[in-house]
Design an enzyme around this catalytic site. Structure first.
Site, mmCIF file in Angstrom:
data_model
loop_
_atom_site.group_PDB
_atom_site.id
_atom_site.type_symbol
_atom_site.label_atom_id
_atom_site.label_comp_id
_atom_site.label_asym_id
_atom_site.label_seq_id
_atom_site.Cartn_x
_atom_site.Cartn_y
_atom_site.Cartn_z
ATOM 1 C CD GLU A 42 -40.487 28.871 73.478
ATOM 2 O OE1 GLU A 42 -39.374 29.259 73.056
ATOM 3 O OE2 GLU A 42 -41.561 29.192 72.937
ATOM 4 C CE LYS A 115 -42.839 32.481 71.775
ATOM 5 N NZ LYS A 115 -42.160 31.356 71.097
ATOM 6 C CB CYS A 157 -38.657 32.269 73.100
ATOM 7 S SG CYS A 157 -37.482 31.701 71.850
HETATM 8 O O1 LIG Z 1 -42.254 25.135 68.453
HETATM 9 C C1 LIG Z 1 -41.876 24.572 69.472
HETATM 10 O O2 LIG Z 1 -41.692 23.356 69.586
HETATM 11 C C2 LIG Z 1 -41.568 25.397 70.659
HETATM 12 N N1 LIG Z 1 -41.432 26.780 70.394
HETATM 13 C C3 LIG Z 1 -40.303 27.309 69.938
HETATM 14 O O3 LIG Z 1 -39.302 26.676 69.727
HETATM 15 C C4 LIG Z 1 -40.369 28.751 69.681
HETATM 16 C C5 LIG Z 1 -41.321 28.935 68.578
HETATM 17 S S1 LIG Z 1 -40.969 27.932 67.156
HETATM 18 N N2 LIG Z 1 -39.085 29.287 69.358
HETATM 19 C C6 LIG Z 1 -38.864 30.593 69.311
HETATM 20 O O4 LIG Z 1 -39.705 31.423 69.639
HETATM 21 C C7 LIG Z 1 -37.458 30.967 68.847
HETATM 22 C C8 LIG Z 1 -37.286 32.445 68.618
HETATM 23 C C9 LIG Z 1 -35.971 32.719 68.032
HETATM 24 O O5 LIG Z 1 -35.133 31.869 67.872
HETATM 25 C C10 LIG Z 1 -35.669 34.103 67.639
HETATM 26 O O6 LIG Z 1 -36.416 35.038 67.979
HETATM 27 O O7 LIG Z 1 -34.645 34.278 66.961
#
Ligand SMILES: O=C(O)CNC(=O)[C@H](CS)NC(=O)CCC(=O)C(=O)O
Length: 271
Positions: A42, A115, A157
């Site tokens: 991602e 997503k 993710c």
């Molecule tokens: O925001 C950004 O820069 C890019 N996107 C992410 O890093 C995304 C959303 S914050 N991360 C996740 O979905 C982690 C999920 C996770 O760690 C879990 O389900 O435990």
């Protein structure tokens, strides 16, 4: 039919150029026999900076430098590339879609997935509050695409925590589910392997998950441990915590082998 799956684990920075240069080196090292499928994490092109940094690289629906980069490398190295995720602009909203693309070796986009589940959660780490919905528009479509070598499903993710998405995919019988990720270190320690293996076991297909890893510029820490899992739930390969690639060859016949002995997809009572 020979299929090789490569997971590329990255410690992406907010500097797009650096990430893409590093990725080019990785692509050039892929050996592979037959059909070569490559999964990126991602936010592979820009990660670990500010929300503004990510927003700045947002591309149009079907055009932009990062999409061109993926198309070019897919062609140059003869790869099927699952392009982790990239912020894509929307006509009717200031929010971006977190889009995952599948490129074929002719450089064409064969599928795009936005997503669906956005990571608005509190985690016991330095970042503490994750509020992905502040800059992201949630998708609402299940994506399974047929290729000449396998049916491929896309998820990203946090989606891995929602088995109902995978059951909906299952209706279209994917062979390989690809899950580009940026799983946090803390939640990764607790849940990463269990969730990824559960999705493979209950859907009796391959799961390929490429993750971000290490410490990022804004203090965020991600978990690494990218992996490919077979339909029995066995881990075919798993990264440790350093960036790099691992390549494995897989045999889709394993799907039928597992399902013949354990026909749990046929035994479902709630449909
Ligand atoms: O925001 C950004 O820069 C890019 N996107 C992410 O890093 C995304 C959303 S914050 N991360 C996740 O979905 C982690 C999920 C996770 O760690 C879990 O389900 O435990």
């Amino acid at each position: 039919m020979d299929i090789s799956i490569t997971t590329i684990q990255m410690n992406s920075s907010p500097k797009v150029e650096d990430n893409l240069v590093w990725l080019t080196q990785q692509f050039s090292q892929i050996q592979g026999q037959g059909h070569k499928l490559v999964i990126l994490p991602e936010c592979f092109a820009c990660f670990g900076g500010s929300d503004q940094a990510s927003s700045q690289i947002a591309e149009d629906y079907d055009n932009g430098p990062v999409q061109k980069f993926l198309a070019h490398n897919a062609k140059k190295y003869g790869l099927w590339i699952v392009g982790g995720s990239l912020p894509i602009k929307n006509k009717d909203s200031d929010l971006f879609s977190a889009a995952c693309f599948l490129f074929s070796p002719d450089g064409q986009i064969q599928a795009r997935y936005n997503k669906v589940h956005l990571f608005d959660a509190d985690v016991a780490d330095k970042t503490k509050q994750y509020r992905e919905s502040e800059i992201t528009l949630a998708g609402n479509k299940v994506v399974v695409v047929d290729t000449p070598f396998a049916k491929i499903a896309l998820a990203i993710c946090y989606d891995v925590r929602f088995p109902e998405l995978f059951r909906l995919m299952q209706l279209e019988e994917p062979d390989i589910i690809c899950i580009p990720s940026a799983f946090t270190y803390v939640t990764g320690c607790a849940h990463w392997e269990t969730l990824m293996r559960a999705r493979a076991i209950e859907n009796q297909c391959f799961v390929a998950a490429a993750n971000q890893t290490g410490q990022h510029e804004n203090g965020r820490q991600t978990f690494g441990h990218s992996m490919v899992i077979d339909p029995w739930g066995e881990i075919i390969h798993q990264h440790a915590e350093q960036p790099g690639l691992i390549e494995s060859s897989i045999h889709l016949s394993k799907i039928a082998q597992v399902r013949t002995k354990m026909p749990n997809l046929q035994h479902r009572q709630f449909k």
